[in-house]
Scaffold this motif. Structure first.
Motif, PDB file in Angstrom:
ATOM      1  N   ILE A  69       1.024  -1.077   0.681  1.00  0.00           N
ATOM      2  CA  ILE A  69       0.339   0.235   0.272  1.00  0.00           C
ATOM      3  C   ILE A  69       0.906   1.627   0.321  1.00  0.00           C
ATOM      4  CG2 ILE A  69      -1.174   1.308   1.380  1.00  0.00           C
ATOM      5  CD1 ILE A  69      -2.649  -1.107   2.159  1.00  0.00           C
ATOM      6  N   ALA A  70       2.500   1.658   1.302  1.00  0.00           N
ATOM      7  CA  ALA A  70       2.973   2.442   0.661  1.00  0.00           C
ATOM      8  C   ALA A  70       3.236   2.941  -0.704  1.00  0.00           C
ATOM      9  CB  ALA A  70       3.724   1.919   2.167  1.00  0.00           C
ATOM     10  N   GLU A  71       3.875   1.194  -1.053  1.00  0.00           N
ATOM     11  CA  GLU A  71       4.093   1.591  -2.282  1.00  0.00           C
ATOM     12  C   GLU A  71       3.483   2.105  -3.537  1.00  0.00           C
ATOM     13  OE1 GLU A  71       6.706  -1.351  -6.089  1.00  0.00           O
ATOM     14  OE2 GLU A  71       6.330  -1.898  -3.905  1.00  0.00           O
ATOM     15  N   ALA A  72       2.355   1.671  -3.167  1.00  0.00           N
ATOM     16  CA  ALA A  72       1.404   2.696  -4.124  1.00  0.00           C
ATOM     17  C   ALA A  72       1.493   3.998  -4.102  1.00  0.00           C
ATOM     18  CB  ALA A  72       0.151   1.038  -4.415  1.00  0.00           C
ATOM     19  N   THR A  73       0.886   3.873  -2.680  1.00  0.00           N
ATOM     20  CA  THR A  73       0.492   5.254  -2.850  1.00  0.00           C
ATOM     21  C   THR A  73       1.427   6.420  -3.266  1.00  0.00           C
ATOM     22  OG1 THR A  73      -0.598   5.088  -0.533  1.00  0.00           O
ATOM     23  CG2 THR A  73       0.292   7.231  -0.460  1.00  0.00           C
ATOM     24  N   ALA A  74       2.572   5.847  -3.486  1.00  0.00           N
ATOM     25  CA  ALA A  74       4.245   6.311  -3.408  1.00  0.00           C
ATOM     26  C   ALA A  74       3.974   6.506  -5.216  1.00  0.00           C
ATOM     27  CB  ALA A  74       5.382   5.844  -2.644  1.00  0.00           C
ATOM     28  N   ALA A  75       3.534   5.981  -5.227  1.00  0.00           N
ATOM     29  CA  ALA A  75       3.216   6.129  -7.263  1.00  0.00           C
ATOM     30  C   ALA A  75       2.371   6.355  -7.590  1.00  0.00           C
ATOM     31  CB  ALA A  75       3.058   4.527  -7.816  1.00  0.00           C
ATOM     32  N   ALA A  76       1.391   7.327  -7.106  1.00  0.00           N
ATOM     33  CA  ALA A  76       0.303   7.398  -7.232  1.00  0.00           C
ATOM     34  C   ALA A  76       0.296   9.361  -6.658  1.00  0.00           C
ATOM     35  CB  ALA A  76      -0.694   7.698  -5.885  1.00  0.00           C
ATOM     36  N   ARG A  77       1.519   9.471  -6.008  1.00  0.00           N
ATOM     37  CA  ARG A  77       1.545  10.633  -5.713  1.00  0.00           C
ATOM     38  C   ARG A  77       3.189  11.370  -7.034  1.00  0.00           C
ATOM     39  NH1 ARG A  77       1.270  14.250  -2.448  1.00  0.00           N
ATOM     40  NH2 ARG A  77       3.236  16.281  -2.010  1.00  0.00           N
ATOM     41  N   THR A  78       3.765  10.651  -7.032  1.00  0.00           N
ATOM     42  CA  THR A  78       4.281  10.846  -8.067  1.00  0.00           C
ATOM     43  C   THR A  78       3.821  10.946  -9.252  1.00  0.00           C
ATOM     44  OG1 THR A  78       6.357   9.603  -7.068  1.00  0.00           O
ATOM     45  CG2 THR A  78       6.232   9.459  -9.916  1.00  0.00           C
ATOM     46  N   GLY A  79       2.972  10.543  -9.624  1.00  0.00           N
ATOM     47  CA  GLY A  79       1.877  10.706 -10.643  1.00  0.00           C
ATOM     48  C   GLY A  79       1.429  11.935 -10.327  1.00  0.00           C
ATOM     49  N   ALA A  80       1.017  11.936  -9.419  1.00  0.00           N
ATOM     50  CA  ALA A  80       0.288  13.484  -9.436  1.00  0.00           C
ATOM     51  C   ALA A  80       0.549  14.073  -9.651  1.00  0.00           C
ATOM     52  CB  ALA A  80       0.082  13.559  -7.973  1.00  0.00           C
ATOM     53  N   VAL A  81       2.314  14.883  -8.641  1.00  0.00           N
ATOM     54  CA  VAL A  81       2.654  15.635  -8.672  1.00  0.00           C
ATOM     55  C   VAL A  81       3.063  15.721 -10.283  1.00  0.00           C
ATOM     56  CG1 VAL A  81       5.695  16.072  -8.327  1.00  0.00           C
ATOM     57  CG2 VAL A  81       4.250  15.436  -6.880  1.00  0.00           C
ATOM     58  N   GLN A  82       3.274  14.957 -10.800  1.00  0.00           N
ATOM     59  CA  GLN A  82       4.104  15.086 -12.312  1.00  0.00           C
ATOM     60  C   GLN A  82       2.524  15.644 -13.620  1.00  0.00           C
ATOM     61  OE1 GLN A  82       6.821  14.634 -14.313  1.00  0.00           O
ATOM     62  NE2 GLN A  82       6.203  15.503 -16.077  1.00  0.00           N
ATOM     63  N   PHE A  83       1.507  15.542 -13.147  1.00  0.00           N
ATOM     64  CA  PHE A  83       0.925  15.751 -13.742  1.00  0.00           C
ATOM     65  C   PHE A  83       0.393  17.709 -12.973  1.00  0.00           C
ATOM     66  CE2 PHE A  83      -4.159  17.031 -13.442  1.00  0.00           C
ATOM     67  CZ  PHE A  83      -4.985  15.981 -14.810  1.00  0.00           C
ATOM     68  N   ALA A  84       1.028  17.610 -11.939  1.00  0.00           N
ATOM     69  CA  ALA A  84       0.397  19.286 -11.344  1.00  0.00           C
ATOM     70  C   ALA A  84       1.451  20.057 -12.564  1.00  0.00           C
ATOM     71  CB  ALA A  84       0.636  18.920  -9.410  1.00  0.00           C
ATOM     72  N   LYS A  85       2.938  19.200 -12.368  1.00  0.00           N
ATOM     73  CA  LYS A  85       3.999  19.971 -13.168  1.00  0.00           C
ATOM     74  C   LYS A  85       3.301  20.362 -14.591  1.00  0.00           C
ATOM     75  CE  LYS A  85       8.741  19.246 -14.737  1.00  0.00           C
ATOM     76  NZ  LYS A  85       9.750  19.063 -14.383  1.00  0.00           N
ATOM     77  N   ASP A  86       2.845  19.395 -15.325  1.00  0.00           N
ATOM     78  CA  ASP A  86       2.428  19.282 -16.465  1.00  0.00           C
ATOM     79  C   ASP A  86       1.387  19.920 -16.915  1.00  0.00           C
ATOM     80  OD1 ASP A  86       4.977  17.580 -17.004  1.00  0.00           O
ATOM     81  OD2 ASP A  86       3.281  16.378 -17.338  1.00  0.00           O
ATOM     82  N   SER A  87       0.342  20.325 -15.803  1.00  0.00           N
ATOM     83  CA  SER A  87      -0.926  21.084 -16.089  1.00  0.00           C
ATOM     84  C   SER A  87      -0.988  22.498 -15.223  1.00  0.00           C
ATOM     85  CB  SER A  87      -2.021  20.717 -15.514  1.00  0.00           C
ATOM     86  OG  SER A  87      -1.867  20.770 -13.697  1.00  0.00           O
ATOM     87  N   GLY A  88       0.283  22.989 -14.755  1.00  0.00           N
ATOM     88  CA  GLY A  88       1.549  24.081 -14.110  1.00  0.00           C
ATOM     89  C   GLY A  88       0.336  24.594 -12.979  1.00  0.00           C
TER      90      GLY A  88
END
Length: 218
Positions: free
Chosen positions: A176-195
């Motif tokens: 669960i911790a690993e999946a949570t970290a993977a989700a946060r990484t995706g969220a960070v990238q999404f936020a970066k790409d969308s500004g």
């Protein structure tokens, strides 16, 4: 967890050993990205996978006999049962690991089979089930089943053992911790790409766990 193994489950006499692939999908709001309106968000998923070795094996051994006289066919099944029990004892299984399944009896001249012609009248089958945590021993046993055939035991519908992983709770927190970290990484990238800035979690769910054969057999 070891990645040494083989597979869950093995459906051939060659036996593939017990290894499963666990996939955990976590649905989390770690990827909440606030837009201008402040209430907008996106949901991202995190995935974790882990190879684990099965800790339980179930090996059904079904054998059959046929003939015209029921008592004679029953006697052959009883004799084969003795041979199977002796074989399993020689393989190192304690009596507590071996269960006797129901006896199946078919009369091919009964009303149910009235349209059939030829062949023996009575067909009997018996199943013996081995249930053990010694999964390595079960693979060896599947390779040695030819010994039963050489002794005249007619095996029926052999599909190999089933391998099971029962310790999901042991690996759940880390996955669960690993999946949570993977989700946060995706969220960070999404936020970066969308500004857009990355805000706090609005909602979270554990998601689901799935145990699969590593190479897709069985």
């Amino acid at each position: 967890m070891t990645t040494d193994s083989r597979l869950i489950p093995a459906a051939v006499i060659g036996g593939l050993l017990a290894v499963g692939l666990i996939g955990a999908g976590a649905l989390i709001g770690q990827g909440v990205v606030n837009a201008r309106a402040g209430d907008r968000s996106v949901t991202v998923r995190g995935l974790a996978e882990k190879d684990v070795k099965a800790d339980l094996a179930v090996l059904p051994i079904r054998f059959t006999a046929s003939g015209e006289v029921l008592s004679e066919v029953q006697a052959r099944i009883d004799g084969d049962l003795v041979i199977v029990r002796q074989f399993l004892k020689a393989q190192g299984y304690p009596d507590a690991s071996v269960d006797l399944g129901p006896l199946g009896v078919a009369d091919t001249r009964s009303r149910e089979y009235a349209s059939q012609t030829g062949g023996p009248r009575f067909i009997l089958n018996q199943t013996v089930v081995v249930r053990t945590n010694d999964v390595d021993r079960v693979q060896t046993t599947t390779r040695n089943l030819n010994d039963l055939v050489r002794q005249g035991v007619v095996l029926q519908d052999f599909q190999g053992p089933s391998y099971i992983f029962t310790r999901l709770n042991d690996v759940r927190p880390a996955m669960i911790a690993e999946a949570t970290a993977a989700a946060r990484t995706g969220a960070v990238q999404f936020a970066k790409d969308s500004g857009a800035p990355l805000g706090p979690i609005k909602s979270a769910g554990q998601g689901s766990f799935e145990i699969l054969p590593r190479d897709g057999s069985g």
